[in-house]
Design an enzyme around this catalytic site. Structure first.
Site, short mmCIF file in Angstrom:
data_model
loop_
_atom_site.label_atom_id
_atom_site.label_comp_id
_atom_site.label_asym_id
_atom_site.label_seq_id
_atom_site.Cartn_x
_atom_site.Cartn_y
_atom_site.Cartn_z
N ASP A 188 0.90 -1.15 0.00
CA ASP A 188 0.00 0.00 0.00
C ASP A 188 0.93 1.20 0.00
O ASP A 188 1.61 1.47 1.00
CB ASP A 188 -0.86 0.00 1.26
CG ASP A 188 -1.85 1.16 1.25
OD1 ASP A 188 -1.49 2.23 0.75
OD2 ASP A 188 -2.97 0.98 1.73
N HIS A 189 0.99 1.90 -1.11
CA HIS A 189 2.08 2.90 -1.24
C HIS A 189 1.94 4.05 -0.24
O HIS A 189 2.87 4.80 -0.03
CB HIS A 189 2.22 3.38 -2.67
CG HIS A 189 1.23 4.42 -3.09
ND1 HIS A 189 -0.02 4.12 -3.57
CD2 HIS A 189 1.31 5.77 -3.11
CE1 HIS A 189 -0.66 5.23 -3.86
NE2 HIS A 189 0.10 6.26 -3.58
N LYS A 193 4.99 6.73 2.47
CA LYS A 193 5.10 8.19 2.62
C LYS A 193 5.68 8.53 3.99
O LYS A 193 5.23 7.99 5.00
CB LYS A 193 3.72 8.84 2.46
CG LYS A 193 3.14 8.67 1.05
CD LYS A 193 1.80 9.37 0.93
CE LYS A 193 1.06 9.00 -0.33
NZ LYS A 193 1.54 9.61 -1.56
N HIS A 251 -5.68 2.82 1.41
CA HIS A 251 -4.97 4.02 1.86
C HIS A 251 -5.64 4.68 3.08
O HIS A 251 -4.98 4.99 4.08
CB HIS A 251 -4.90 5.06 0.74
CG HIS A 251 -4.34 4.52 -0.55
ND1 HIS A 251 -3.37 3.56 -0.57
CD2 HIS A 251 -4.60 4.81 -1.84
CE1 HIS A 251 -3.07 3.28 -1.84
NE2 HIS A 251 -3.80 4.02 -2.62
N LYS A 351 -12.15 12.66 -6.53
CA LYS A 351 -11.36 13.16 -7.66
C LYS A 351 -12.00 14.44 -8.18
O LYS A 351 -13.18 14.71 -7.92
CB LYS A 351 -11.32 12.11 -8.76
CG LYS A 351 -10.59 10.84 -8.31
CD LYS A 351 -9.94 10.12 -9.46
CE LYS A 351 -9.28 8.84 -9.03
NZ LYS A 351 -7.89 9.01 -8.61
C1 BG6 Z 1 -3.89 4.93 -6.10
C2 BG6 Z 1 -5.26 5.04 -6.69
O1 BG6 Z 1 -3.77 3.78 -5.30
O2 BG6 Z 1 -3.61 6.08 -5.31
C3 BG6 Z 1 -5.38 6.30 -7.54
O3 BG6 Z 1 -5.54 3.89 -7.49
C4 BG6 Z 1 -4.99 7.51 -6.73
O4 BG6 Z 1 -6.71 6.46 -8.04
C5 BG6 Z 1 -3.64 7.29 -6.04
O5 BG6 Z 1 -4.92 8.61 -7.60
C6 BG6 Z 1 -3.35 8.42 -5.07
O6 BG6 Z 1 -2.02 8.32 -4.64
P1 BG6 Z 1 -1.25 9.60 -4.12
O7 BG6 Z 1 0.05 9.06 -3.64
O8 BG6 Z 1 -1.13 10.53 -5.30
O9 BG6 Z 1 -2.11 10.19 -3.04
#
Ligand code: BG6
Length: 504
Positions: A188-189, A193, A251, A351
């Site tokens: 989970d990226h 952060k 997230h 969005k």
């Molecule tokens: C991704 C989603 O996991 O996270 C995207 O699939 C979203 O829709 C993105 O735009 C948001 O990531 P960040 O790091 O720009 O907040």
């Protein structure tokens, strides 16, 4: 989390989906940044795997051109050469375990021999999720998943991990037939952060915040992940997913659990994840009635942002003209435990909103007695701590102070900590820490099977009701606004208000 280890263990990274967007935008730039900071050992190599039949030289020339673009100013030529010497490519049909996976096996053996790498492999599945189980099974069938002679084999899976509770369970079960949970890294990226990682340090590395971090002092918590971008080129995926699936069980729930969890007994992976899992289990399930009263969905229509006109979601590429997919979701969560009883957690994401900003607002209760009668009511301030996650990483404490002059009047002021001002710019894609952790076997910042399932368990009933009762008012917010009016009403009915950045 090991804080003392300086370099990753010698290993080979195998990227499935190597010609895709993620590889060029995030994975290679992250590896480059790790190497630049001295975190990669010399006995390291990358094998890109894709459907296209490409020579390694051609793959490399694409990757190196992309590195120039995505790493930013001044790539280091020596480092580029270092990478070139250890990057390989093999292509073919992912369904064909006779050829492609045999080629990978042969190439792995050659690469290990050439670079003196013990057989430690990690596979990064940057593929569509439908391929996760299939590709993993083929890796396993070819004897490349079994951990032997002290060598490790790990698998990183990109999100989305399932699309509801049932599919997530199925995928977990399929993977657990061939792998041990300790080999699985669900990414989970958000956890890559800096400020997200800092939530734990902020809460548990200081003694002044924790005593007030509970229902006695906190009025409510707001978590916002607002994006200005629309669905861009991802209409095909997004129209089958929607804002809730795309952002909330992953997230946003990471942010909720890190904000709400109890102190772990250590920073070992399972100690931290056990506490996060407890929060997921304490989130009150949504009955169909709750879905009607505690959730809001929205879809963007036409609108103006930065003086440019944007068209509605329904006119985006690869989106159905009558689409009922939500591009905005807001929920009121209740956490049923002693610390958070009666403290709502409001979360929202969308969005084409007015600003890109991700933040956690911890709003404290009002002072019990107001002494300053000369202060106009709208100037009476409440205290809040705001953890800014992006775009400007930092922490703000909002409180009241006496305005200068002979009369005791109160004004609202902010005390700000800004990461860049204090620590300087660090160039990061957000993936560096996660890749490094996988290479040293630290799964703290990855999701465990039970956490993924618990998260889907919370949102699946919402998805069911939303599916059964399609929205009738879409599009219901303008591009460039702060979302649908119902989301404001969700807080207004509790006498509260979203904090939008403009009114910091
Ligand atoms: C991704 C989603 O996991 O996270 C995207 O699939 C979203 O829709 C993105 O735009 C948001 O990531 P960040 O790091 O720009 O907040």
């Amino acid at each position: 989390m090991s804080q003392t280890q300086k370099k990753a263990e010698p290993c080979v990274m195998v990227i499935f989906g190597a010609t895709g967007d993620l590889t060029k935008r995030k994975l290679f730039p992250a590896l480059y940044n790790l190497a630049k900071q001295g975190f990669l050992p010399d006995n390291f190599a990358v094998i890109g795997v894709g459907r296209q039949e490409l020579e390694t030289a051609d793959f490399w020339s694409k990757i190196s051109a992309d590195l120039n673009e995505f790493v930013g100013a001044g790539v280091d030529k020596n480092l580029i050469k270092w990478f070139q010497d250890r990057t390989y490519y093999t292509g073919g049909d992912f369904d064909d375990d006779k050829k492609l996976f045999k080629d990978i096996k042969t190439l792995l053996a050659e690469v290990c021999e050439k670079h003196q790498i013990p057989e430690n492999f990690f596979y990064y599945l940057a593929t569509p999720p439908q391929l996760f189980a299939n590709v993993s099974e083929k890796i396993s069938k070819n004897g490349l998943a079994k951990q032997t002679n002290g060598n490790w084999r790990r698998f990183i899976y990109e999100k989305p991990f399932g699309r509801d509770l049932e599919s997530a369970r199925k995928l977990n079960a399929e993977l657990l037939k061939i792998l041990d949970e300790s080999q699985i890294y669900r990414i989970d990226h958000y956890l890559g952060k800096e400020t997200v990682q800092n939530i734990l340090v902020f809460r548990f590395g200081n003694s002044i915040f924790e005593p007030i971090w509970n229902r006695n002092y906190v009025d409510h918590v707001q978590i916002t992940v607002a994006e200005k971008l629309g669905v861009e080129s991802r209409g095909g995926y997004y129209d089958t997913a929607g804002a809730l699936r795309d952002m909330i069980p992953n997230h946003i729930f990471q942010l909720v659990t890190l904000t709400a969890m109890e102190p772990p007994v250590s920073f070992e992976a399972d100690a931290v994840r056990n506490e996060q899992a407890k929060i997921l289990h304490a989130i009150q399930p949504f009955s169909p009635e709750d879905v009607l009263h505690k959730t809001v969905r929205g879809q963007y229509g036409d609108g103006v942002m930065d003086e440019k006109t944007f068209t509605s979601y329904r006119r985006e590429e690869n989106v159905a003209a009558e689409s009922n997919t939500e591009t905005y979701a807001a929920l009121k969560l209740s956490i049923d435990n002693w610390r958070w009883a009666n403290v709502p957690f409001y979360v929202r994401t969308g969005k084409h909103l007015a600003e890109k900003h991700t933040e956690i607002v911890v709003q404290f209760k009002k002072a019990p007695f107001m002494l300053f009668r000369d202060t106009p009511i709208e100037r009476l301030t409440t205290n809040r701590i705001v953890i800014h996650i992006q775009p400007d990483e930092g922490i703000t404490l909002h409180f009241g102070a006496k305005t200068p002059g002979p009369i005791v009047n109160m004004g609202a002021v902010d005390m700000d900590f800004n990461y860049v001002e204090f620590f300087g710019e660090t160039i990061s894609t957000g993936y560096e820490r996660l890749l490094f952790d996988c290479m040293i076997g630290d799964a703290t910042l990855f999701q465990r099977a039970d956490m993924v399932e618990a998260s889907w368990g919370i949102v699946s009933p919402i998805l069911d009701v939303w599916h059964a009762i399609p929205a009738r008012d879409f599009p219901n917010y303008e591009s460039g606004s702060w979302g649908p009016a119902e989301a404001d009403a969700l807080l207004a009915q509790d006498g509260r208000k979203w904090k939008n950045t403009v009114e910091k």
